[in-house]
Design an enzyme around this catalytic site. Structure first.
Site, short mmCIF file in Angstrom:
data_model
loop_
_atom_site.label_atom_id
_atom_site.label_comp_id
_atom_site.label_asym_id
_atom_site.label_seq_id
_atom_site.Cartn_x
_atom_site.Cartn_y
_atom_site.Cartn_z
N CYS A 181 0.80 -1.23 0.00
CA CYS A 181 0.00 0.00 0.00
C CYS A 181 0.83 1.28 0.00
O CYS A 181 0.28 2.36 -0.16
CB CYS A 181 -0.94 0.00 1.20
N HIS A 320 -3.03 8.38 5.73
CA HIS A 320 -3.25 7.03 5.18
C HIS A 320 -4.66 6.60 5.55
O HIS A 320 -5.39 6.10 4.70
CB HIS A 320 -2.20 6.08 5.75
N HIS A 357 -10.01 1.57 0.19
CA HIS A 357 -8.55 1.45 0.11
C HIS A 357 -8.14 0.81 -1.22
O HIS A 357 -8.51 -0.31 -1.51
CB HIS A 357 -8.05 0.61 1.28
#
Length: 437
Positions: A181, A320, A357
């Site tokens: 990620c 994030h 996400h």
């Protein structure tokens, strides 16, 4: 002439919009792209009932415009966003001789079926057969592989780098990253490094993810990472909210064009979206999935220092913000360490509250949001954080916050101990808002 690395082109395809302006308008309006997952049977799973999905009309248009025989959906998404970014940067006006270019990209497993068990099973069986035959001796492995036709599931059949080279009409230095990620921010950092060292005249950065399968959902489910929210799907991803139960995975893609300010000015482009100030990168082997406050603090401080700035120069943080119990509180604690008492008044945005996400793609997509935050002077809301977690104690807003923004700190972290943070500056001549017609 400035040797700043600037972003001159941007493109996105996301659950909240298939182009930059629609994506931005959705962020400001708080329009969610998280919906109920109805493409597969999730009744046997303890989570994963929601997903951030690209709207059907956008999906159909992207497939019609950028699909090709044998081209994976992930590559199709990247082609769609790269075309947007190239047009935005006016690179079609660049002579082909003005190369070479760098192509730095990140995407998930490129096998013919995506992230399905058979891809991994075949790959592991092939590795086991090779080990039983020749062991680990490098020379023996090379002799074993020479002339051996590998199974489709173990090969990267993507023609993406060649296709981009043909599209640009110049030699391309391709770099594919695997950094979970944090891959999006790492791709931007690598592109900036190639520009600073003179290896390329300009760089295209792209990332895409599309891996919503029962296998992937069960993997994340076993890690207790996915949202178990059973209410309104639009509320399922709630970064920094005390009720958060996990992240929502999505399908998305983003692309950027990076170049030195000198190169951009030489071709008549004097306005840009953002200046890449500095970055911090780290890999931690302490735990495969659990983030550490110390590492997040480290990469944030490094990004700020490398930009020649101080914590007080940061006007907002694009977090994030995955909506997992552990990640959000860990990131928040690191913010308190870096910014101290300022944290209470430091606006924090979290794009994943609306999109879910997107793994490596999230770093690129959220960089687009960071650039627009500076150029437009608006910090996007976090509309799902209606009950802020006192354990996080960060400042989010349910509505857009209009204010001058000179610098944004962008965070991305990933499984495998991957950490990245990047400092972006507002350009002296920012790109104006798009005016339809």
């Amino acid at each position: 002439m400035s040797d700043d690395i600037v972003i001159t082109g941007m493109g996105v395809v996301t659950p909240v919009g298939g182009d930059v302006e629609t994506f931005w308008a959705s962020n400001l309006a708080g329009r969610s792209g998280v919906v109920r997952e109805e493409r597969m049977d999730t009744t046997g799973l303890p989570c994963g009932w929601t997903a951030g999905l690209i709207p059907p009309d956008v999906r159909e248009q992207v497939a019609a415009d950028h699909g090709a025989p044998g081209r994976s959906w992930g590559d199709t998404l990247m082609h769609a966003t790269v075309e947007q970014a190239l047009a935005d940067a006016r690179l079609d006006e660049l002579p082909a001789a003005d190369g070479p270019a760098a192509l730095v990209y990140a995407r998930v497993w490129p096998g013919p079926t995506g992230s399905f068990p058979q891809d991994y099973v075949t790959h592991m069986e092939d590795l086991a057969e090779r080990y039983d035959t020749v062991g680990n001796d490098p020379a023996a492995v090379l002799r074993h592989l020479r002339g051996k036709r590998l199974p489709l599931e173990t090969r990267d059949l993507s023609a993406y780098p060649r296709e981009i080279a043909e599209r640009l009409g110049t030699a391309v230095l391709p770099v594919r990253l695997e950094a979970t990620c944090s891959g999006g921010l790492r791709a931007i950092a690598e592109a900036a490094r190639l520009l600073r060292t003179g290896r390329a005249r300009y760089a295209v950065v792209s990332a895409a993810v599309s891996r919503n399968t029962p296998y992937v959902l069960s993997q994340y489910g076993q890690l207790m990472a996915l949202s178990r929210w059973k209410g309104d799907p639009a509320q399922a991803s709630m970064p920094f909210d005390r009720r958060r139960t996990g992240m929502v995975i999505n399908e998305s893609a983003g692309a950027l064009v990076l170049e030195t300010a000198e190169h951009a000015a030489r071709r008549g482009v004097t306005r840009s979206h953002a200046v890449v100030g500095g970055w911090g990168l780290a890999v931690d082997t302490a735990h495969m999935t659990a983030p550490r406050v110390e590492m997040i603090e480290r990469v944030m401080r490094t990004a700020i220092e490398e930009a020649g700035a101080r914590p007080e120069d940061v006007d907002t943080v694009n977090a994030h913000g995955t909506s997992t119990r552990l990640n959000d509180v860990t990131e928040a604690r690191a913010l308190h360490r870096v910014f101290g008492e300022r944290t209470a008044d430091l606006p924090v945005s979290a794009v994943k509250s609306l999109t879910g996400h997107g793994s490596a793609a999230s770093g690129v997509v959220e960089t687009v949001a960071s650039a627009l935050t500076m150029c437009r002077g608006v910090v996007p809301p976090v509309p799902t954080c209606t009950e802020p977690d006192p354990a996080c104690a960060v400042r989010t807003s349910l509505t857009p916050v209009e204010r001058p923004v000179r610098a944004v700190l962008k965070n991305s972290f990933g499984f495998g101990g991957q950490y990245a943070s990047m400092f972006f500056r507002r350009p002296a001549a920012p790109r104006p808002a798009h005016r339809p017609g």
